[in-house]
Scaffold this active site. Structure first.
Site, PDB file in Angstrom:
ATOM      1  N   HIS B 103     -79.830  24.624 -11.188  1.00 37.76           N
ATOM      2  CA  HIS B 103     -80.440  24.110 -10.098  1.00 37.76           C
ATOM      3  C   HIS B 103     -79.783  24.980  -8.852  1.00 37.76           C
ATOM      4  O   HIS B 103     -78.466  25.185  -8.674  1.00 37.76           O
ATOM      5  CB  HIS B 103     -80.285  22.962  -9.824  1.00 37.76           C
ATOM      6  CG  HIS B 103     -81.352  22.299  -8.777  1.00 37.76           C
ATOM      7  ND1 HIS B 103     -81.113  22.602  -7.317  1.00 37.76           N
ATOM      8  CD2 HIS B 103     -82.551  21.850  -8.785  1.00 37.76           C
ATOM      9  CE1 HIS B 103     -82.208  22.049  -6.770  1.00 37.76           C
ATOM     10  NE2 HIS B 103     -83.073  21.717  -7.474  1.00 37.76           N
ATOM     11  N   SER B 160     -88.941  23.918  -7.617  1.00 34.79           N
ATOM     12  CA  SER B 160     -89.276  22.312  -7.876  1.00 34.79           C
ATOM     13  C   SER B 160     -89.402  21.800  -6.427  1.00 34.79           C
ATOM     14  O   SER B 160     -88.813  22.401  -5.510  1.00 34.79           O
ATOM     15  CB  SER B 160     -87.998  21.621  -8.593  1.00 34.79           C
ATOM     16  OG  SER B 160     -86.786  21.896  -7.904  1.00 34.79           O
ATOM     17  N   GLU B 243     -91.724  15.344 -12.798  1.00 38.57           N
ATOM     18  CA  GLU B 243     -90.589  14.649 -13.240  1.00 38.57           C
ATOM     19  C   GLU B 243     -90.274  13.554 -13.179  1.00 38.57           C
ATOM     20  O   GLU B 243     -90.654  12.916 -12.193  1.00 38.57           O
ATOM     21  CB  GLU B 243     -89.525  15.519 -12.418  1.00 38.57           C
ATOM     22  CG  GLU B 243     -88.070  14.909 -12.931  1.00 38.57           C
ATOM     23  CD  GLU B 243     -87.072  15.699 -11.712  1.00 38.57           C
ATOM     24  OE1 GLU B 243     -87.320  16.530 -10.620  1.00 38.57           O
ATOM     25  OE2 GLU B 243     -85.797  15.699 -12.018  1.00 38.57           O
ATOM     26  N   ASP B 276     -85.106  14.185 -17.056  1.00 45.13           N
ATOM     27  CA  ASP B 276     -83.898  14.304 -16.315  1.00 45.13           C
ATOM     28  C   ASP B 276     -82.887  13.217 -16.880  1.00 45.13           C
ATOM     29  O   ASP B 276     -83.046  11.876 -16.674  1.00 45.13           O
ATOM     30  CB  ASP B 276     -84.084  14.305 -14.941  1.00 45.13           C
ATOM     31  CG  ASP B 276     -82.900  14.628 -14.111  1.00 45.13           C
ATOM     32  OD1 ASP B 276     -81.784  13.972 -14.358  1.00 45.13           O
ATOM     33  OD2 ASP B 276     -82.915  15.410 -13.189  1.00 45.13           O
ATOM     34  N   HIS B 279     -81.840  10.575 -14.472  1.00 43.39           N
ATOM     35  CA  HIS B 279     -82.725   9.466 -14.185  1.00 43.39           C
ATOM     36  C   HIS B 279     -82.873   8.637 -15.536  1.00 43.39           C
ATOM     37  O   HIS B 279     -83.167   7.454 -15.171  1.00 43.39           O
ATOM     38  CB  HIS B 279     -84.188  10.034 -13.706  1.00 43.39           C
ATOM     39  CG  HIS B 279     -84.054  10.878 -12.350  1.00 43.39           C
ATOM     40  ND1 HIS B 279     -83.604  10.319 -11.189  1.00 43.39           N
ATOM     41  CD2 HIS B 279     -84.149  12.140 -12.150  1.00 43.39           C
ATOM     42  CE1 HIS B 279     -83.791  11.009 -10.354  1.00 43.39           C
ATOM     43  NE2 HIS B 279     -83.900  12.314 -10.538  1.00 43.39           N
ATOM     44  N   HIS B 302     -84.060  18.570 -17.375  1.00 40.17           N
ATOM     45  CA  HIS B 302     -82.719  18.607 -16.477  1.00 40.17           C
ATOM     46  C   HIS B 302     -81.583  17.790 -16.967  1.00 40.17           C
ATOM     47  O   HIS B 302     -81.646  16.747 -17.809  1.00 40.17           O
ATOM     48  CB  HIS B 302     -83.141  17.854 -15.414  1.00 40.17           C
ATOM     49  CG  HIS B 302     -83.485  18.645 -13.956  1.00 40.17           C
ATOM     50  ND1 HIS B 302     -84.241  18.254 -12.639  1.00 40.17           N
ATOM     51  CD2 HIS B 302     -84.002  19.997 -14.084  1.00 40.17           C
ATOM     52  CE1 HIS B 302     -84.442  19.289 -12.003  1.00 40.17           C
ATOM     53  NE2 HIS B 302     -84.328  20.258 -12.792  1.00 40.17           N
ATOM     54  N   ARG B 308     -74.058  12.714 -10.984  1.00 39.80           N
ATOM     55  CA  ARG B 308     -74.506  14.271 -10.557  1.00 39.80           C
ATOM     56  C   ARG B 308     -73.464  14.989 -10.409  1.00 39.80           C
ATOM     57  O   ARG B 308     -73.812  16.259  -9.838  1.00 39.80           O
ATOM     58  CB  ARG B 308     -75.606  14.063  -9.407  1.00 39.80           C
ATOM     59  CG  ARG B 308     -76.409  13.201  -9.263  1.00 39.80           C
ATOM     60  CD  ARG B 308     -77.920  13.095  -8.466  1.00 39.80           C
ATOM     61  NE  ARG B 308     -78.913  13.637  -9.179  1.00 39.80           N
ATOM     62  CZ  ARG B 308     -80.320  13.630  -8.732  1.00 39.80           C
ATOM     63  NH1 ARG B 308     -80.359  13.175  -7.662  1.00 39.80           N
ATOM     64  NH2 ARG B 308     -81.251  14.087  -9.547  1.00 39.80           N
ATOM     65  N   GLU B 337     -78.353  20.365 -13.206  1.00 42.60           N
ATOM     66  CA  GLU B 337     -78.452  19.919 -11.766  1.00 42.60           C
ATOM     67  C   GLU B 337     -77.618  19.254 -11.679  1.00 42.60           C
ATOM     68  O   GLU B 337     -77.025  18.224 -12.185  1.00 42.60           O
ATOM     69  CB  GLU B 337     -79.930  19.160 -11.915  1.00 42.60           C
ATOM     70  CG  GLU B 337     -80.229  19.140 -10.364  1.00 42.60           C
ATOM     71  CD  GLU B 337     -81.588  18.114 -10.448  1.00 42.60           C
ATOM     72  OE1 GLU B 337     -82.381  18.428  -9.332  1.00 42.60           O
ATOM     73  OE2 GLU B 337     -81.773  17.099 -10.776  1.00 42.60           O
TER      74      GLU B 337
END
Lengths: 379, 379
Positions: B103, B160, B243, B276, B279, B302, B308, B337
């Site tokens: 990303h 995105s 997403e 992802d 998430h 992702h 993160r 990401e």
């Protein structure tokens, strides 16, 4: 000797060595957990309260260590019989013992008489030791009713809230910060009224997806307000918890390390850290590291699944968490928390983004959680 | 025979059997990945684009199956040499092959020439195959510059965005919904301009902590807008991704199952699901279940840690995720990401609640992620 008798015998020497006036002990023992019409009061909780009061008044180290074995009661099955384990004066080290709790929102979205009955009696029936009462709107609580029902069900209580964007101690707007402090003060009063021993949650900022990061002035306001509130709460025998929550619920404390930093700035023994498995699963490197970071400042734990539904159906590593708590000789309450659009508190559900049904049946959910915790929590 | 030569030889028969006009194939092959001044173009991506176009135009089943081995290129180490694996016409089943991406926000918060160089050249240097360009503000992209730099670095691109509260296709206010569709349309145009093949993210609602749940009318608006956008995007050889994000970033799709439901309502082959790990760690029962739920509609992934930050330092179970992707014979891009307050996009960082530094050094982070994915992704 029955555990309650044992505890009763120990009340007086304990309060004496802790240097807590007996009158103050009794006040908390009886307002909190005395049960008229029943032969016993919740002795472990009484001892817990005395020791907490003692701790707030800086007891001798010896007592502090001894207190670890007495900070609660754990029902090993759904049969609710409070237990007192060995004290520091016994030859063998004390076995851990914890109050097992459940969040009110598992049962009901509001605080009406019917909802009180559902939450309190429902929790008691399943063998929980305590119920966590939501105090987002302290005025909504019928204090005498809630207290009476808790007493009748022999249930301990804690209380929690998240401050609001317009009543936020971490605001750099002094009026908003003052409104936040007032809300906290009201929550402490109501908590004392219903016999709760802890006020926790997002007490240091708003429960809110902040539009930007915290400010230096806002942080200072939060520290100053919490120091004052902690002192007032201690007078009522109440501890203030800093719940570590994920980034979408506060911008000030997202990790155990951040909580410990704020705690050291507040610098009051009546403030402690509250960890939550749901939030740790998002923010921490590991639950073990978070528990270790807090040390004996960890005094409240939320057990929630990664999606806030049934325990064991998501991605939280519960065996690792329980192992870390056992290694830390954690003695505080362990409270199950879950949310579904099945039970709705209009204010809280939208704030917490509860958009879907993760369960339909409160009783089945809470029963499953109690069995899950009993099975996994073998310190 | 070199892999690029092999792919070049296969372009014509592939496009012919897919029923895609050669002119259209060439347009995408050359606008997307042709590199003037270099001897090769990104052959695997070219094939990927032809097959995607073919897929949008309902190719014969035989080709669809064959295409699975061609949907990308994986650099096994930091040395970037695109690889083409065996096709369906070969005797042995095809080995999986995926584009590995990163990303843009790992490198830079904006899209200036300097930031383009940092993001594109930085990614290429570390052996990534593609970079995901943030299109929250499509007007901020210098299309010719970005496209040229991507071509020079032989980098594929995806794009995105998350829609905005005032430009949200899932609003029940028709003006806000129309503004959302317009934003998506602009994003698709810019994506086509820079040679991206996918526009994904929160394309179906705003990237926003909603104050309440979705509405029936809003959901309908989202479905209708996405069907129209998907058709327009397909004309430019672009797929639209949905997403799946956590509850704090959208109220419409938080699980793979919810994405599949919306996808079936949109009912356009150019729309796909994007999962992802960050998430999924919050919302899904397990990544494996989510991957399985999507089947061949999963076409973008992702890879992000639970907080993160650095891969492998949080609570995401990457071995389980990669095993699920391998079992599903996933062939789409795998894009890393990560966000830290070290690299700030003023709009996105606050929306994503990036309050703390999870890392300081973009290059070290991206290098670590590439090595981590290369090590774990052994389908």
């Amino acid at each position: 000797m029955a555990s309650t008798q044992l505890a009763a015998l120990r009340l007086q020497p304990l309060q004496a060595s802790a240097g807590v006036p007996l009158s103050q002990c009794r006040k908390h023992v009886y307002t909190g957990v005395y049960m008229p019409g029943q032969k016993a009061y919740n002795a472990p909780l009484a001892v817990h309260q005395i020791l907490r009061l003692a701790s707030l008044q800086s007891p001798p180290q010896q007592l502090k260590e001894g207190s670890k074995s007495l900070l609660g009661s754990r029902s090993p099955s759904s049969h609710r019989q409070p237990r007192i384990r060995a004290t520091a004066s016994d030859a063998e080290p004390a076995a851990p013992s914890n109050l097992i709790g459940v969040h009110w929102l598992t049962w009901a979205g509001g605080l009406s008489e019917e909802e009180c009955r559902k939450a309190i009696d429902g929790s008691a029936k399943l063998g929980y030791d305590l119920v966590e009462v939501p105090l987002g709107d302290p005025d909504a609580v019928n204090v005498p009713l809630t207290r009476r029902m808790l007493q009748e069900a022999n249930m301990a209580a804690t209380a929690s809230l998240g401050l609001l964007p317009h009543a936020d101690v971490s605001s750099d707007d002094s009026e908003i910060a003052a409104a936040g402090e007032k809300l906290l003060e009201e929550a402490v009063k109501v908590a004392a009224g219903i016999g709760a021993t802890i006020v926790t949650g997002i007490t240091y900022s708003a429960l809110h997806k902040y539009p930007s990061g915290p400010t230096v002035a806002g942080r200072r306001n939060s520290v100053v307000a919490l120091k004052r509130i902690a002192a007032r709460a201690a007078d009522s025998g109440i501890e203030i918890g800093l719940e570590v929550v994920n980034r979408y619920e506060s911008n000030l404390i997202n990790t155990a390390a951040e909580a410990m930093e704020l705690l050291s700035e507040i610098d009051h023994p009546g403030v402690m850290v509250h960890l939550d498995s749901y939030h740790m699963n998002i923010e921490e490197n590991s639950a073990a590291e978070a528990v270790q970071t807090c040390g004996d400042k960890l005094r409240y734990v939320h057990i929630g699944e990664s999606h806030r539904g049934y325990l064991g159906t998501g991605s939280v590593d519960f065996p690792a968490l329980f192992a870390a708590l056992a290694a830390a000789r954690y003695r505080g309450p362990i409270t199950f928390e879950s949310f579904s659009s099945r039970v709705v508190n209009p204010q809280l559900s939208n704030t917490l983004c509860i958009w879907r049904n993760l369960w339909e049946d409160s009783e089945d959910l809470a029963q499953h959680a109690k069995a899950f915790i009993d099975e996994k929590w073998n310190p």
